[in-house]
Design a protein around this motif. Structure first.
Motif, short mmCIF file in Angstrom:
data_model
loop_
_atom_site.label_atom_id
_atom_site.label_comp_id
_atom_site.label_asym_id
_atom_site.label_seq_id
_atom_site.Cartn_x
_atom_site.Cartn_y
_atom_site.Cartn_z
N LEU A 154 0.82 -1.21 0.00
CA LEU A 154 0.00 0.00 0.00
C LEU A 154 0.85 1.26 0.00
CD1 LEU A 154 -2.78 -1.08 2.52
CD2 LEU A 154 -2.88 -1.08 0.03
N VAL A 155 1.96 1.21 0.71
CA VAL A 155 2.88 2.35 0.72
C VAL A 155 3.51 2.50 -0.67
CG1 VAL A 155 4.87 3.41 1.83
CG2 VAL A 155 3.33 2.00 3.17
N LEU A 156 3.80 1.39 -1.31
CA LEU A 156 4.37 1.43 -2.66
C LEU A 156 3.39 2.07 -3.64
CD1 LEU A 156 6.78 0.64 -4.43
CD2 LEU A 156 5.62 -1.52 -4.86
N ILE A 157 2.11 1.80 -3.50
CA ILE A 157 1.11 2.45 -4.36
C ILE A 157 1.15 3.95 -4.16
CG2 ILE A 157 -1.38 2.73 -4.74
CD1 ILE A 157 -1.65 -0.28 -4.08
N PHE A 158 1.25 4.39 -2.90
CA PHE A 158 1.36 5.82 -2.64
C PHE A 158 2.63 6.39 -3.26
CE2 PHE A 158 3.34 9.18 -0.16
CZ PHE A 158 2.42 10.20 -0.36
N LEU A 159 3.74 5.69 -3.11
CA LEU A 159 5.00 6.19 -3.65
C LEU A 159 4.93 6.38 -5.16
CD1 LEU A 159 7.58 4.13 -1.56
CD2 LEU A 159 7.06 6.56 -1.36
N ILE A 160 4.30 5.45 -5.85
CA ILE A 160 4.19 5.55 -7.30
C ILE A 160 3.27 6.71 -7.69
CG2 ILE A 160 3.31 4.38 -9.36
CD1 ILE A 160 4.30 1.75 -8.02
N THR A 161 2.10 6.81 -7.05
CA THR A 161 1.18 7.90 -7.41
C THR A 161 1.75 9.25 -7.02
OG1 THR A 161 -0.04 7.68 -5.32
CG2 THR A 161 -0.86 6.43 -7.22
N SER A 162 2.45 9.30 -5.91
CA SER A 162 3.04 10.57 -5.48
C SER A 162 4.19 10.98 -6.39
CB SER A 162 3.51 10.46 -4.03
OG SER A 162 3.99 11.69 -3.58
N CYS A 163 4.97 10.01 -6.83
CA CYS A 163 6.06 10.31 -7.76
C CYS A 163 5.52 10.85 -9.08
CB CYS A 163 6.88 9.05 -7.99
SG CYS A 163 8.39 9.32 -8.91
N LEU A 164 4.44 10.27 -9.56
CA LEU A 164 3.79 10.76 -10.76
C LEU A 164 3.26 12.18 -10.54
CD1 LEU A 164 2.76 9.98 -13.63
CD2 LEU A 164 0.66 9.23 -12.51
N HIS A 165 2.67 12.40 -9.39
CA HIS A 165 2.13 13.73 -9.06
C HIS A 165 3.24 14.77 -8.97
CE1 HIS A 165 0.21 16.77 -6.40
NE2 HIS A 165 -0.84 16.48 -7.15
N ILE A 166 4.34 14.43 -8.32
CA ILE A 166 5.46 15.37 -8.17
C ILE A 166 6.11 15.66 -9.52
CG2 ILE A 166 7.78 15.60 -7.19
CD1 ILE A 166 6.69 14.11 -4.71
N ALA A 167 6.18 14.66 -10.37
CA ALA A 167 6.82 14.86 -11.67
C ALA A 167 5.99 15.74 -12.60
CB ALA A 167 7.09 13.51 -12.33
N LEU A 168 4.68 15.59 -12.58
CA LEU A 168 3.82 16.33 -13.50
C LEU A 168 3.29 17.64 -12.94
CD1 LEU A 168 1.76 13.41 -15.06
CD2 LEU A 168 3.71 14.61 -16.02
N TYR A 169 3.33 17.81 -11.64
CA TYR A 169 2.71 18.98 -11.03
C TYR A 169 3.35 20.32 -11.41
CZ TYR A 169 -0.41 21.23 -7.80
OH TYR A 169 -1.40 21.99 -7.27
N PRO A 170 4.66 20.42 -11.59
CA PRO A 170 5.21 21.72 -12.03
C PRO A 170 4.63 22.19 -13.36
CG PRO A 170 6.96 20.39 -11.14
CD PRO A 170 5.74 19.51 -11.20
N GLY A 171 4.35 21.28 -14.26
CA GLY A 171 3.71 21.66 -15.52
C GLY A 171 2.32 22.22 -15.30
#
Length: 159
Positions: A78-95
Motif C-alpha cells: 500500500l505504501v508502494l502504491i502511494f510512492l508511485i502515485t506521489s512520484c507521478l504527481h510530483i513529476a507532473l505537477y510543475p507543468g
C-alpha cells in the motif's frame, strides 16, 4: 538508498508521520482549485489539460488513502502504491503549476498553496519511502518466526 529518515520531524515516528502526511494531503486535495467551467471535455488544449489535472489529483488522493490505510496495517504494498502515485504527481505537477499561471489565471493564494503542497508532497514522499523500507524490514524479521511457528504446528499435528 542508504540514507533514510528514522523519524518524521525528528520527534514523530514514521507510522504516525505517514498518518499525518495522508491527512495533510487529503486537505490539500480538498482545497485544490475546483473544476473550472470548461464547456466541453476535449474541444481545446485547456479542457484536455484540465481533465488530466483532475485525474492526476484523483489518483493522488487514492494514493494518499492507501498511505493512510498502510499506516495502520503496515503493509508495504500500500505504501508502494502511494510512492508511485506521489512520484507521478510530483513529476507532473510543475507543468500544471505553469498552466495555472499562464492559462487559468490563478491568483496568488492558489499559486502559493500549490507550491506549498508540492514541497510538502516531496517531504511526505521521503517519509513514506522510509516507512516503506521499515515495513519491509519488519516483515523480514517477523518472517522466520512465522515459519518456525508453522513448522512446530505441523510437527505437533503430525504426532
Amino acid at each position: 538508498m542508504r540514507c533514510r529518515l528514522r523519524k518524521c520531524c525528528c520527534l514523530i515516528s514514521l507510522r504516525v508521520g505517514c498518518m499525518i502526511s495522508a491527512l495533510v494531503l487529503f486537505f490539500f486535495e480538498l482545497i485544490a482549485v475546483p473544476l473550472r467551467n470548461a464547456t466541453s471535455c476535449c474541444d481545446s488544449f485547456e479542457s484536455v489539460l484540465l481533465v488530466v489535472y483532475r485525474v492526476l489529483d484523483m489518483v493522488h488522493f487514492i494514493g494518499a488513502l492507501m498511505l493512510f490505510v498502510a499506516s495502520f496495517v503496515k503493509v508495504s504494498v500500500l505504501v508502494l502504491i502511494f510512492l508511485i502515485t506521489s512520484c507521478l504527481h510530483i513529476a507532473l505537477y510543475p507543468g500544471f503549476l505553469v498552466a495555472e499561471v499562464l492559462i487559468w489565471d490563478a491568483d496568488l493564494i492558489d499559486i502559493s498553496l500549490s507550491i506549498c503542497g508540492l514541497l510538502l508532497g516531496i517531504y511526505f514522499w521521503l517519509v513514506a519511502y522510509a516507512f516503506y523500507y521499515k515495513c519491509k524490514e519488519e516483515l523480514m524479521t517477523d518472517l522466520p518466526t512465522v515459519i518456525i511457528a508453522r513448522k512446530k504446528e505441523s510437527v505437533v499435528s503430525a504426532v
